[in-house]
Design a protein around this motif. Structure first.
Motif, short mmCIF file in Angstrom:
data_model
loop_
_atom_site.label_atom_id
_atom_site.label_comp_id
_atom_site.label_asym_id
_atom_site.label_seq_id
_atom_site.Cartn_x
_atom_site.Cartn_y
_atom_site.Cartn_z
N ASP A 125 75.34 45.67 9.00
CA ASP A 125 76.95 46.43 8.78
C ASP A 125 76.35 48.37 9.24
OD1 ASP A 125 76.04 48.11 7.40
OD2 ASP A 125 77.83 47.75 5.79
N VAL A 126 77.50 49.26 9.84
CA VAL A 126 77.87 50.31 10.07
C VAL A 126 76.96 51.39 9.68
CG1 VAL A 126 79.76 50.10 12.20
CG2 VAL A 126 80.00 50.30 9.12
N ASP A 127 76.84 50.93 8.26
CA ASP A 127 76.14 51.55 7.16
C ASP A 127 75.27 51.62 7.07
OD1 ASP A 127 78.20 53.27 6.67
OD2 ASP A 127 79.53 52.02 4.93
N GLY A 128 74.26 50.00 7.37
CA GLY A 128 72.62 50.12 7.08
C GLY A 128 72.68 49.23 6.42
N ARG A 129 73.10 48.32 5.94
CA ARG A 129 73.73 47.24 4.68
C ARG A 129 73.73 46.34 5.40
NH1 ARG A 129 78.96 49.36 1.38
NH2 ARG A 129 79.51 48.34 3.84
N GLU A 158 68.21 37.12 -1.68
CA GLU A 158 66.91 37.47 -2.06
C GLU A 158 66.28 38.03 -0.11
OE1 GLU A 158 63.61 37.60 -4.03
OE2 GLU A 158 65.05 38.10 -5.72
N LYS A 159 66.87 37.31 0.24
CA LYS A 159 66.69 37.98 2.47
C LYS A 159 67.11 39.07 2.09
CE LYS A 159 66.88 35.49 6.31
NZ LYS A 159 67.35 33.94 6.88
N ALA A 160 68.40 39.48 1.77
CA ALA A 160 69.11 40.12 2.65
C ALA A 160 68.25 41.55 2.04
CB ALA A 160 70.33 39.58 1.82
N LEU A 161 67.94 41.30 0.43
CA LEU A 161 67.53 42.55 -0.43
C LEU A 161 66.10 42.81 0.63
CD1 LEU A 161 68.49 41.77 -3.93
CD2 LEU A 161 69.61 43.51 -2.73
N SER A 162 65.49 41.72 1.04
CA SER A 162 64.31 42.12 1.84
C SER A 162 64.34 42.85 2.83
CB SER A 162 63.24 41.01 1.65
OG SER A 162 63.90 40.46 2.36
N GLY A 167 66.05 53.86 1.78
CA GLY A 167 67.24 54.62 1.14
C GLY A 167 68.39 54.03 0.68
N LYS A 168 68.33 52.41 1.43
CA LYS A 168 69.43 51.50 0.81
C LYS A 168 69.17 50.58 -0.29
CE LYS A 168 71.83 52.84 4.26
NZ LYS A 168 73.42 53.62 3.93
N GLU A 169 70.68 50.66 -1.07
CA GLU A 169 69.90 50.38 -2.15
C GLU A 169 71.09 48.64 -1.94
OE1 GLU A 169 70.63 53.49 -5.17
OE2 GLU A 169 68.33 53.45 -5.42
N ALA A 206 77.45 46.39 -3.06
CA ALA A 206 78.11 46.87 -1.79
C ALA A 206 79.97 46.71 -3.01
CB ALA A 206 78.29 48.26 -1.24
N GLN A 207 79.91 45.94 -1.62
CA GLN A 207 81.71 45.18 -1.98
C GLN A 207 81.32 43.96 -1.40
OE1 GLN A 207 83.70 47.28 1.43
NE2 GLN A 207 85.44 47.69 -0.04
N VAL A 208 81.89 43.17 -1.23
CA VAL A 208 82.54 41.50 -0.92
C VAL A 208 84.21 41.22 -0.22
CG1 VAL A 208 82.64 39.49 -1.68
CG2 VAL A 208 81.54 40.85 -2.89
#
Length: 259
Positions: A125-129, A158-162, A167-169, A206-208
């Motif tokens: 997304d625009v915030d790099g998430r 798991e795939k998204a977190l990988s 700098g993004k969590e 972060a948000q849904v």
């Protein structure tokens, strides 16, 4: 263990002159923001040693009892309480082992994934998430065994977190409710989804976004919301237009929102 505490005003003359705004800022100062790097390192080692001593049978390695990155994340989630972090970590590691998280693969979840009911968007997304997409109208309860839906869910998390960049969590979740009907409702799965994030992937979402929720979804939400407790605050109801304008660029927008 001594930690550096947040500064406070103890003198009555000074305290009386402190503005309400400043007082609120002080109250918001948490242990997480005031803890020294050296202290956090000591706490990680303390949790690590405690897990080794009290739960030696737990697996080691990545996402195991000696994974210092994982330990630190759970410490932050538990506001650097060693006892609480150990308790939550133990539960999470046992769950990962019993659920078989490390054994999940594209092939294992392929039949369910091919429905298109959930997937990880190719672009951030625009915030790099990283973005986890759920299409409510494509989910039909009992079309597959509930365990298969849960495996797909965990595999995609798991795939998204990988894909988290440096700098993004956290990741962004989007639940597309356009075309959602009563037969798509699945309270058990929705509760499972939020339980997974709360207990095993704390503070990783972060948000849904609930996009274009129809009227029939509102009573479902009213039933589920109390079960989510504080996690309900992560949910934002919005329109497809909001998703287009605020969360993506024309180049990164998911295909389903280009209509």
């Amino acid at each position: 263990m001594a930690l550096r505490l947040c500064p406070s005003f103890s003198h009555p003359l000074i305290a009386s002159s402190v503005s309400v705004r400043t007082t609120r800022q002080i109250r918001r100062c948490s242990i997480r923001s005031c803890i020294e790097p050296n202290d956090s390192r000591k706490l990680v080692l303390e949790v690590k040693e405690k897990l080794e001593k009290e739960y030696p049978s737990l697996p080691v390695g990545r996402n195991g009892r000696d994974d210092e990155d994982m330990i630190f994340w759970f410490l932050k989630d538990r506001r650097f309480s060693v006892e609480e972090a150990v308790s939550k970590l133990t539960k999470a590691i046992k769950w990962r082992q019993e659920f078989g998280v490390s054994e999940l693969s594209e092939e294992a979840v392929k039949p369910v994934a091919e429905t298109g009911k959930a997937y990880v968007h190719d672009l951030p997304d625009v915030d790099g998430r990283p973005v986890l997409m759920v299409v409510g109208s494509k989910h039909v309860p009992l079309e597959f065994d509930p365990s298969d839906d849960r495996k797909l869910c965990v595999f995609l998390i798991e795939k998204a977190l990988s894909r988290l960049p440096t700098g993004k969590e956290q990741i962004l979740g989007i639940v597309d409710l356009r075309g959602f009907r009563t037969e798509n409702a699945d309270l058990k799965f929705l509760t499972f989804l939020f339980d997974v994030f709360y207990y095993y992937y704390p503070k990783r979402v972060a948000q849904v976004l609930f996009v274009d929720a129809p009227i029939i979804f509102k009573p479902i939400w009213q039933m589920v919301k109390p079960l989510l407790k504080s996690y309900a605050s992560l949910v934002k109801f919005c329109s497809a237009e909001t998703v287009r304008k605020e969360y993506f660029t024309p180049e990164t927008l998911p295909a389903s929102f280009r209509d």
